[in-house]
Design a protein around this motif. Structure first.
Motif, PDB file in Angstrom:
ATOM      1  N   ALA A  66       0.206   4.925 -10.981  1.00 40.45           N
ATOM      2  CA  ALA A  66       0.244   5.556 -12.302  1.00 40.45           C
ATOM      3  C   ALA A  66      -0.386   4.639 -13.353  1.00 40.45           C
ATOM      4  O   ALA A  66      -1.170   5.084 -14.184  1.00 40.45           O
ATOM      5  N   ALA A  67      -0.043   3.348 -13.299  1.00 39.42           N
ATOM      6  CA  ALA A  67      -0.542   2.414 -14.311  1.00 39.42           C
ATOM      7  C   ALA A  67      -2.044   2.204 -14.197  1.00 39.42           C
ATOM      8  O   ALA A  67      -2.733   2.008 -15.188  1.00 39.42           O
ATOM      9  N   LEU A  68      -2.552   2.236 -12.974  1.00 40.12           N
ATOM     10  CA  LEU A  68      -3.982   1.995 -12.773  1.00 40.12           C
ATOM     11  C   LEU A  68      -4.796   3.293 -12.770  1.00 40.12           C
ATOM     12  O   LEU A  68      -6.016   3.265 -12.683  1.00 40.12           O
ATOM     13  N   GLY A  69      -4.087   4.407 -12.827  1.00 43.89           N
ATOM     14  CA  GLY A  69      -4.781   5.690 -12.865  1.00 43.89           C
ATOM     15  C   GLY A  69      -5.497   6.028 -11.570  1.00 43.89           C
ATOM     16  O   GLY A  69      -6.580   6.610 -11.555  1.00 43.89           O
ATOM     17  N   ILE A  70      -4.896   5.634 -10.465  1.00 40.49           N
ATOM     18  CA  ILE A  70      -5.513   5.913  -9.161  1.00 40.49           C
ATOM     19  C   ILE A  70      -4.527   6.712  -8.310  1.00 40.49           C
ATOM     20  O   ILE A  70      -3.323   6.638  -8.520  1.00 40.49           O
ATOM     21  N   PRO A  71      -5.020   7.482  -7.343  1.00 34.25           N
ATOM     22  CA  PRO A  71      -4.108   8.178  -6.438  1.00 34.25           C
ATOM     23  C   PRO A  71      -3.372   7.179  -5.540  1.00 34.25           C
ATOM     24  O   PRO A  71      -3.937   6.155  -5.165  1.00 34.25           O
ATOM     25  N   GLN A  72      -2.133   7.487  -5.217  1.00 33.56           N
ATOM     26  CA  GLN A  72      -1.382   6.593  -4.325  1.00 33.56           C
ATOM     27  C   GLN A  72      -2.084   6.426  -2.977  1.00 33.56           C
ATOM     28  O   GLN A  72      -1.942   5.406  -2.314  1.00 33.56           O
ATOM     29  N   GLU A  73      -2.844   7.436  -2.603  1.00 29.20           N
ATOM     30  CA  GLU A  73      -3.568   7.369  -1.325  1.00 29.20           C
ATOM     31  C   GLU A  73      -4.535   6.185  -1.286  1.00 29.20           C
ATOM     32  O   GLU A  73      -4.792   5.626  -0.228  1.00 29.20           O
ATOM     33  N   TYR A  74      -5.082   5.814  -2.452  1.00 30.58           N
ATOM     34  CA  TYR A  74      -6.007   4.681  -2.481  1.00 30.58           C
ATOM     35  C   TYR A  74      -5.270   3.416  -2.069  1.00 30.58           C
ATOM     36  O   TYR A  74      -5.789   2.585  -1.336  1.00 30.58           O
ATOM     37  N   LEU A  75      -4.052   3.273  -2.582  1.00 29.69           N
ATOM     38  CA  LEU A  75      -3.261   2.091  -2.231  1.00 29.69           C
ATOM     39  C   LEU A  75      -2.868   2.129  -0.754  1.00 29.69           C
ATOM     40  O   LEU A  75      -2.894   1.118  -0.072  1.00 29.69           O
ATOM     41  N   ASP A  76      -2.532   3.336  -0.283  1.00 29.06           N
ATOM     42  CA  ASP A  76      -2.214   3.479   1.144  1.00 29.06           C
ATOM     43  C   ASP A  76      -3.390   3.025   2.003  1.00 29.06           C
ATOM     44  O   ASP A  76      -3.218   2.327   2.997  1.00 29.06           O
ATOM     45  N   ALA A  77      -4.578   3.440   1.591  1.00 31.38           N
ATOM     46  CA  ALA A  77      -5.772   3.116   2.385  1.00 31.38           C
ATOM     47  C   ALA A  77      -5.977   1.607   2.445  1.00 31.38           C
ATOM     48  O   ALA A  77      -6.297   1.056   3.497  1.00 31.38           O
ATOM     49  N   VAL A  78      -5.775   0.934   1.298  1.00 31.68           N
ATOM     50  CA  VAL A  78      -5.974  -0.512   1.270  1.00 31.68           C
ATOM     51  C   VAL A  78      -4.902  -1.216   2.097  1.00 31.68           C
ATOM     52  O   VAL A  78      -5.193  -2.096   2.904  1.00 31.68           O
ATOM     53  N   VAL A  79      -3.654  -0.798   1.904  1.00 29.97           N
ATOM     54  CA  VAL A  79      -2.545  -1.434   2.610  1.00 29.97           C
ATOM     55  C   VAL A  79      -2.696  -1.247   4.120  1.00 29.97           C
ATOM     56  O   VAL A  79      -2.509  -2.173   4.902  1.00 29.97           O
TER      57      VAL A  79
END
Ligand code: ZN
Ligand code: ZN
Length: 152
Positions: A66-79
């Motif tokens: 939310a703070a970075l304005g990105i979909p949570q899926e982006y973080l999932d992909a990186v993790v």
């Protein structure tokens, strides 16, 4: 199409620490500002950016997204160190999508079922013969020749 969202997509093989730092810097946020916006402790952000952690709990993930304005899926992909394609699917709104153009990330998110703009149920296949979409470059279904766009 929101250009900043596209720019904020993780690059292949980018680590969580590099990715968070890059997006944070692109928004000109300090670690402290990000922690306040995301509602997580600044130590957590320092730890992530120092490479001290490669996992995110749900609270950190939703806060950062939310703070970075990105979909949570982006973080999932990186993790998970997988490509975005592996966690998103070719889904589109048959009313809003112009076939042959890129899809809005709001549609391709695995959690999306309905169009954010008009509420139509998203499709991942041809409306008439139900064969899955094979390429976003196609305007017409190669199996039955019908347009992917719903016209009425
Ligand atoms: Zn729509
Ligand atoms: Zn078809």
């Amino acid at each position: 199409m929101n250009v900043s969202v596209t720019d904020a997509a993780p690059k292949p093989a980018e680590t969580l620490s590099c990715y968070i730092q890059r997006v944070r810097n692109s928004l000109s946020l300090t670690q402290l500002e990000l922690s306040t916006k995301a509602g997580i402790h600044v130590q957590t952000i320092r730890k992530i950016e120092a490479g001290g952690t490669s996992r995110l709990n749900q609270k950190a993930k939703s806060g950062l997204a939310a703070a970075l304005g990105i979909p949570q899926e982006y973080l999932d992909a990186v993790v998970k160190k997988v490509s975005l394609e592996a966690i998103t699917s070719l889904k589109f709104c048959p009313k809003c999508w112009t076939p042959g153009t890129t899809l809005d990330p709001m549609w391709t998110s695995l959690r999306s079922k309905y169009c954010f703009a008009c509420g139509t149920q998203l499709r991942d296949r041809c409306l008439s013969c139900h064969e899955p979409i094979v390429s976003l470059k196609f305007k017409f279904c190669p199996h039955c020749g019908k347009s992917y766009k719903q016209t009425e």
